[in-house]
Write an enzyme that holds these catalytic residues in place. Structure first.
Site, PDB file in Angstrom:
ATOM      1  N   LYS A  52       0.844  -1.210   0.000  1.00 18.80           N
ATOM      2  CA  LYS A  52       0.000   0.000   0.000  1.00 18.80           C
ATOM      3  C   LYS A  52       0.874   1.254   0.000  1.00 18.80           C
ATOM      4  CE  LYS A  52      -0.228  -0.382   5.005  1.00 18.80           C
ATOM      5  NZ  LYS A  52      -0.958  -0.972   6.130  1.00 18.80           N
ATOM      6  N   TYR A  70      16.412  29.777   8.547  1.00 14.47           N
ATOM      7  CA  TYR A  70      15.213  30.490   8.993  1.00 14.47           C
ATOM      8  C   TYR A  70      15.140  30.518  10.521  1.00 14.47           C
ATOM      9  CZ  TYR A  70      13.055  30.375   4.325  1.00 14.47           C
ATOM     10  OH  TYR A  70      12.754  30.551   3.007  1.00 14.47           O
TER      11      TYR A  70
HETATM   12  C1  LIG Z   1      -0.117  -1.962   6.667  1.00 14.77           C
HETATM   13  C2  LIG Z   1      -0.629  -3.266   7.121  1.00 14.77           C
HETATM   14  C3  LIG Z   1       0.236  -4.346   7.323  1.00 14.77           C
HETATM   15  C4  LIG Z   1       1.751  -4.235   7.202  1.00 14.77           C
HETATM   16  O1  LIG Z   1       2.255  -3.698   8.410  1.00 14.77           O
HETATM   17  P1  LIG Z   1       3.836  -3.529   8.662  1.00 14.77           P
HETATM   18  O2  LIG Z   1       3.895  -3.018  10.048  1.00 14.77           O
HETATM   19  O3  LIG Z   1       4.315  -2.539   7.676  1.00 14.77           O
HETATM   20  O4  LIG Z   1       4.452  -4.860   8.493  1.00 14.77           O
HETATM   21  C5  LIG Z   1      -0.321  -5.559   7.643  1.00 14.77           C
HETATM   22  N1  LIG Z   1      -1.656  -5.700   7.799  1.00 14.77           N
HETATM   23  C6  LIG Z   1      -2.509  -4.685   7.634  1.00 14.77           C
HETATM   24  C7  LIG Z   1      -3.970  -4.892   7.817  1.00 14.77           C
HETATM   25  C8  LIG Z   1      -2.034  -3.433   7.309  1.00 14.77           C
HETATM   26  O5  LIG Z   1      -2.882  -2.410   7.166  1.00 14.77           O
END
Ligand SMILES: *Cc1c(COP(=O)(O)O)cnc(C)c1O
Length: 359
Positions: free
Chosen positions: A37, A256
């Site tokens: 994702k 800044y």
């Molecule tokens: C994002 C996600 C993962 C992966 O998690 P990590 O901590 O990056 O390994 C697994 N399961 C679900 C449902 C997620 O949303």
């Protein structure tokens, strides 16, 4: 190295495959849903999926992400981790053969009232204590009975998500696993529990399927360790050139707001990266960067396009030198602590302006 005056994220596909092998050897009995994702945590969803064709499935958050994978010819199962929100999305999911998560009665009703010649594989999500998504344990039996009657469903699986897996001795994790196992006891279905932290730290979370994200990209999900200690290799190395070096006398301020003042004469290097690229504006003075294998601190405020680096009084570093912001030689986990964030956010927040280069 061709940096064209701005940052480039080099993506090491060999490291990706190495990290997938680490997942395999950590959870040898589990199938692997590689979570890609958010543009594969900023690493490029299509290229990452193509490098990880050895995974058993891919997990995404949004329909758009799944469409991008199918358009690129990825044939593996793809799971929509938050499910869908309209009948028209179910049509697309069916057409593209996507698996959907069902986490609420609203989604269940939508599926039950959906008419299509095609059928879908469904992952029923149980809320074992995180209180984010999923059927509560005490409603699960009702949800399950209804799902079993849905003619629209091809295969049913169950999953849950852990809230505290990154704390190695948190008592909520065994409680969640017990709640989940209790809810699905006696059901002959495939189960999925652990994300990266879950599958590394909690053997009971290595169920039929594991769902690693962060560890595939070579970062540690634990605050008390970096990837190398887990035999993981960083996949992204973010590099940008120094575009200027100047001498700053003792007592003068840099950047800044003048939040940093030179206590002695020093050389300040200006590197071409800033919050416009996704480099965290909250990175404090002292946040490490790596130049020629040496760790140097950034000083003063992060600007939109630049950061200042204290190179030291007798520095020989010249304009044009590459500066590693995180990756090989400088774990993103370490940089994240200086910006009060987590490595997940660093890599996800990189903007369109950063070029991705694959090797
Ligand atoms: C994002 C996600 C993962 C992966 O998690 P990590 O901590 O990056 O390994 C697994 N399961 C679900 C449902 C997620 O949303």
């Amino acid at each position: 190295m061709d940096l064209h005056g701005g940052p480039c994220a080099f993506i090491d596909r060999t490291a990706l495959r190495h990290n997938l092998n680490v997942v395999r050897s950590t959870a040898p009995k589990s199938r692997v849903m590689a979570v890609v994702k958010a543009n594969a945590y900023g690493h490029g969803i299509v290229q990452v999926a193509q490098a990880l064709l050895g995974a058993d499935a891919f997990g995404v958050a949004r329909l758009k992400e799944a469409v991008a994978l199918r358009n690129a010819g990825i044939g593996q199962p793809i799971v929509l981790l938050e499910g869908v929100f309209a009948h028209s999305d179910l049509d697309i999911a069916a057409q593209l053969q996507l698996d959907v998560v069902i986490h609420s009665f609203a989604q269940l009703n939508m599926l039950a009232s959906w008419s299509s010649a095609r059928r879908l594989s469904v992952w029923c999500k149980i809320d074992s204590g995180m209180n984010r998504l999923g059927f509560r344990v005490d409603e699960f039996a009702i949800a399950w009975a209804r799902l079993r009657q849905c003619v629209q469903i091809q295969q049913l699986r169950v999953m849950t998500h852990l809230a505290d897996a990154d704390s190695r001795d948190h008592q909520r994790t065994p409680q969640q696993i017990t709640q989940f196992n209790h809810a699905v006891e006696g059901l002959n279905v495939e189960r999925s529990i652990g994300n990266s932290a879950g599958l590394i730290a909690w053997p009971e979370a290595r169920a039929d399927w594991v769902r690693p994200g962060l560890m595939l990209y070579g970062m540690s999900p634990f605050a008390d360790s970096v990837a190398a200690e887990l035999n993981l290799r960083p996949v992204m190395t973010l590099v940008t050139p120094l575009i200027s070096v100047r001498e700053v006398p003792a007592g003068e301020e840099v950047g800044y707001g003048g939040t940093w003042r030179a206590t002695q004469a020093t050389c300040i290097g200006i590197a071409a990266v800033g919050y416009g690229d996704g480099y965290p504006r909250h990175a404090r003075s002292g946040t490490p960067v790596c130049i020629n294998g040496q760790i140097k601190p950034i000083v003063g405020r992060v600007s939109m396009d630049m950061i200042a680096i204290d190179l030291g009084a007798d520095s020989a570093v010249k304009s044009g030198e590459p500066v590693i912001l995180w990756g090989e030689g400088l774990p993103a986990e370490r940089v994240a602590t200086f910006a009060d964030t987590i490595p997940y956010e660093l890599v996800c927040a990189m903007s369109q302006r950063v070029a991705l280069q694959y090797r």
